[in-house]
Design an enzyme around this catalytic site. Structure first.
Site, PDB file in Angstrom:
ATOM      1  N   SER A  59      55.757  36.853  40.161  1.00  0.00           N
ATOM      2  CA  SER A  59      56.850  36.206  39.424  1.00  0.00           C
ATOM      3  C   SER A  59      58.051  36.058  40.363  1.00  0.00           C
ATOM      4  O   SER A  59      58.092  36.696  41.420  1.00  0.00           O
ATOM      5  CB  SER A  59      57.250  37.057  38.218  1.00  0.00           C
ATOM      6  N   ASP A  96      54.014  32.778  39.332  1.00  0.00           N
ATOM      7  CA  ASP A  96      54.019  32.879  37.868  1.00  0.00           C
ATOM      8  C   ASP A  96      55.382  32.403  37.337  1.00  0.00           C
ATOM      9  O   ASP A  96      56.429  32.829  37.842  1.00  0.00           O
ATOM     10  CB  ASP A  96      53.800  34.358  37.507  1.00  0.00           C
ATOM     11  N   HIS A 192      54.652  37.571  25.463  1.00  0.00           N
ATOM     12  CA  HIS A 192      54.838  38.479  26.606  1.00  0.00           C
ATOM     13  C   HIS A 192      55.278  39.879  26.167  1.00  0.00           C
ATOM     14  O   HIS A 192      55.905  40.035  25.129  1.00  0.00           O
ATOM     15  CB  HIS A 192      55.882  37.906  27.563  1.00  0.00           C
ATOM     16  N   HIS A 235      48.879  32.905  28.613  1.00  0.00           N
ATOM     17  CA  HIS A 235      49.861  33.908  29.045  1.00  0.00           C
ATOM     18  C   HIS A 235      49.923  34.997  27.972  1.00  0.00           C
ATOM     19  O   HIS A 235      49.314  34.880  26.903  1.00  0.00           O
ATOM     20  CB  HIS A 235      51.235  33.253  29.205  1.00  0.00           C
ATOM     21  N   SER A 238      48.028  40.678  27.487  1.00  0.00           N
ATOM     22  CA  SER A 238      47.704  42.105  27.580  1.00  0.00           C
ATOM     23  C   SER A 238      47.268  42.598  26.214  1.00  0.00           C
ATOM     24  O   SER A 238      47.790  42.138  25.188  1.00  0.00           O
ATOM     25  CB  SER A 238      48.932  42.901  28.040  1.00  0.00           C
ATOM     26  N   ASN A 278      46.341  35.863  31.664  1.00  0.00           N
ATOM     27  CA  ASN A 278      47.414  36.584  32.386  1.00  0.00           C
ATOM     28  C   ASN A 278      47.626  37.991  31.847  1.00  0.00           C
ATOM     29  O   ASN A 278      47.831  38.177  30.639  1.00  0.00           O
ATOM     30  CB  ASN A 278      48.736  35.829  32.217  1.00  0.00           C
ATOM     31  N   ILE A 279      47.640  38.946  32.769  1.00  0.00           N
ATOM     32  CA  ILE A 279      47.794  40.356  32.373  1.00  0.00           C
ATOM     33  C   ILE A 279      48.820  41.029  33.289  1.00  0.00           C
ATOM     34  O   ILE A 279      48.595  41.165  34.490  1.00  0.00           O
ATOM     35  CB  ILE A 279      46.432  41.077  32.462  1.00  0.00           C
ATOM     36  N   SER A 281      51.651  43.351  31.465  1.00  0.00           N
ATOM     37  CA  SER A 281      52.129  44.534  30.731  1.00  0.00           C
ATOM     38  C   SER A 281      51.116  45.675  30.743  1.00  0.00           C
ATOM     39  O   SER A 281      51.506  46.852  30.853  1.00  0.00           O
ATOM     40  CB  SER A 281      52.456  44.160  29.286  1.00  0.00           C
TER      41      SER A 281
HETATM   42  P1  13P Z   1      51.624  40.241  29.270  1.00  0.00           P
HETATM   43  O1  13P Z   1      53.057  40.610  29.101  1.00  0.00           O
HETATM   44  O2  13P Z   1      50.911  40.162  27.959  1.00  0.00           O
HETATM   45  O3  13P Z   1      50.900  41.085  30.242  1.00  0.00           O
HETATM   46  O4  13P Z   1      51.601  38.736  29.865  1.00  0.00           O
HETATM   47  C1  13P Z   1      51.768  38.513  31.240  1.00  0.00           C
HETATM   48  C2  13P Z   1      51.984  37.084  31.567  1.00  0.00           C
HETATM   49  O5  13P Z   1      51.802  36.177  30.795  1.00  0.00           O
HETATM   50  C3  13P Z   1      52.427  36.797  32.943  1.00  0.00           C
HETATM   51  O6  13P Z   1      52.743  35.445  33.117  1.00  0.00           O
HETATM   52  O1  G3H Z   2      55.369  36.546  32.243  1.00  0.00           O
HETATM   53  C1  G3H Z   2      56.077  37.280  32.916  1.00  0.00           C
HETATM   54  C2  G3H Z   2      55.474  38.319  33.766  1.00  0.00           C
HETATM   55  O2  G3H Z   2      55.054  39.410  32.979  1.00  0.00           O
HETATM   56  C3  G3H Z   2      56.394  38.696  34.887  1.00  0.00           C
HETATM   57  O3  G3H Z   2      57.446  39.463  34.448  1.00  0.00           O
HETATM   58  O4  G3H Z   2      59.482  38.400  35.426  1.00  0.00           O
HETATM   59  O5  G3H Z   2      59.474  40.822  34.736  1.00  0.00           O
HETATM   60  O6  G3H Z   2      58.212  40.074  36.752  1.00  0.00           O
HETATM   61  P1  G3H Z   2      58.745  39.706  35.397  1.00  0.00           P
HETATM   62 ZN    ZN Z   3      53.528  34.499  31.356  1.00  0.00          ZN
END
Ligand code: 13P
Ligand code: G3H
Ligand code: ZN
Length: 338
Positions: A59, A96, A192, A235, A238, A278-279, A281
């Site tokens: 990210s 990301d 998220h 997205h 998790s 996407n994982i 969390s």
């Molecule tokens: P989670 O917060 O469910 O892990 O999603 C992560 C995500 O979408 C990263 O882009």
């Molecule tokens: O979707 C977002 C991801 O979980 C990345 O999170 O911006 O805190 O690194 P972050």
């Molecule tokens: Zn995301």
């Protein structure tokens, strides 16, 4: 043009072939976020040992946290390490939630093989203009691009069935045609973080565990009808594994009302046109759970290897388990790259 590092020189791949195979084989490619060396080690070793194709996700926050140059070299190091552990396996390095053309360009110019331009918060036509601009730049270098339509709900938003943040199936064909994106992130009820739904949106099972409202597979099916065979991305996927939330709370933490996406729904998605899940969390929860456990059991410990090491090892186990039983991607490395 600025000095360019091609992802091809780093031994990376874009997402095209992975998504083609994942769609045909009815599984999904895991996209794991990382911010530090131990998370990276866990992702690489977990996927190498389970022979799973994977996407390393960065990210813009991760780039800032770790230093964008260091982070890129960590990923390059991961490519070298992977080739020693599992010589045929390759991965994509993916930005990301890119929020600007400049950020996407910077990643493309420094070895990323895939970027997301997240224009989902902009009005539709602005999203198209921005996404198209990124695609036109990226495709010159064979870098793949993920766009997004529909806004994912968060705990702070009011999420109810009629809420218009779900992706509109009637927009997807026009969006994909006009932007020429390679994959599309959609909103069908995932969200998220570790508190994906408010307790009042959930029911409780016999063990008192919160059960969230089901994903909108009806919307996914409508989308699939409009763009058959096109790679879809989920997205916020998790599952917020209760075991790790409990471990955090038993060891001095306080995470209330945590709720994720049930694994059987992710399995159903993985067997559909959803090619990337996407994982982030779940990895954060495992890390925190293990570090808290070590700190509680061994309050005199102050060697970072003694608490980051167990966190890394547990994350690796979770990744192997997810690749095998949720994504269905375990054992597919040879088929794609072998
Ligand atoms: P989670 O917060 O469910 O892990 O999603 C992560 C995500 O979408 C990263 O882009
Ligand atoms: O979707 C977002 C991801 O979980 C990345 O999170 O911006 O805190 O690194 P972050
Ligand atoms: Zn995301």
């Amino acid at each position: 043009m600025s000095a360019k590092v091609s992802f091809k020189d780093l031994g990376l791949v874009n997402t095209k072939e992975m998504f083609r195979k994942a769609f045909a084989g009815k599984y999904a490619i895991p996209a794991y976020n990382f911010n530090n060396m131990e998370q990276l080690q866990a992702i690489v070793t977990g996927c190498a040992e389970s022979d799973s194709p994977f996407i390393l996700q960065v990210s813009s926050g991760a780039r800032k946290y770790a230093n964008q140059t260091l982070l890129r070299f960590l990923a390059q190091g991961a490519s070298a390490m992977l080739s020693e552990m599992n010589p045929h396996l390759k991965f994509s390095l993916h930005l990301d939630h890119g929020d600007s053309f400049e950020l996407c360009k910077s990643c493309i110019d420094t070895g990323f093989s895939s970027v997301m331009i997240d224009g989902s918060h902009f009005p539709y036509e602005e999203n198209i203009v921005l996404t198209k601009k990124v695609v036109e730049y990226a495709h010159q270098f064979d870098v793949t691009v993920e766009g997004e339509l529909g806004v994912l709900a968060g705990i702070e938003d009011d999420v109810h069935a009629e809420h218009s943040t779900y992706t509109h199936p009637d927009e997807v064909l026009d969006f994909v045609k006009r932007t020429n994106v390679d994959s599309l992130a959609i909103s069908i009820g995932t969200s998220h973080g570790a508190n994906k739904f408010k307790p009042e949106q959930c029911t409780r099972n016999a063990d008192g565990i919160l059960v969230p409202p089901p994903l909108r597979f009806d919307i996914l099916e409508e989308i699939e009808k409009r763009i058959p065979g096109f790679p879809i991305v989920l997205h916020g996927s998790s599952s917020v594994v209760p075991k790790y939330v409990q471990m955090i709370n038993q060891n001095g933490g306080k995470i209330s009302d945590a709720v994720g996406i049930p694994e059987e729904q992710l399995r159903r998605a993985a067997a559909s046109s959803v090619c990337k899940i996407n994982i982030d969390s779940d990895g954060r929860l495992v890390f925190t759970a293990m570090i808290r456990k070590v700190f509680k059991e061994k309050p005199a410990e102050f060697d970072p290897r003694k608490y980051l090491g167990p966190a890394r090892d547990e994350l690796k186990l979770m990744i192997i388990e997810k690749n095998k039983t949720v994504l269905g991607s375990a054992g597919k490395g040879k088929e794609i790259f072998g």
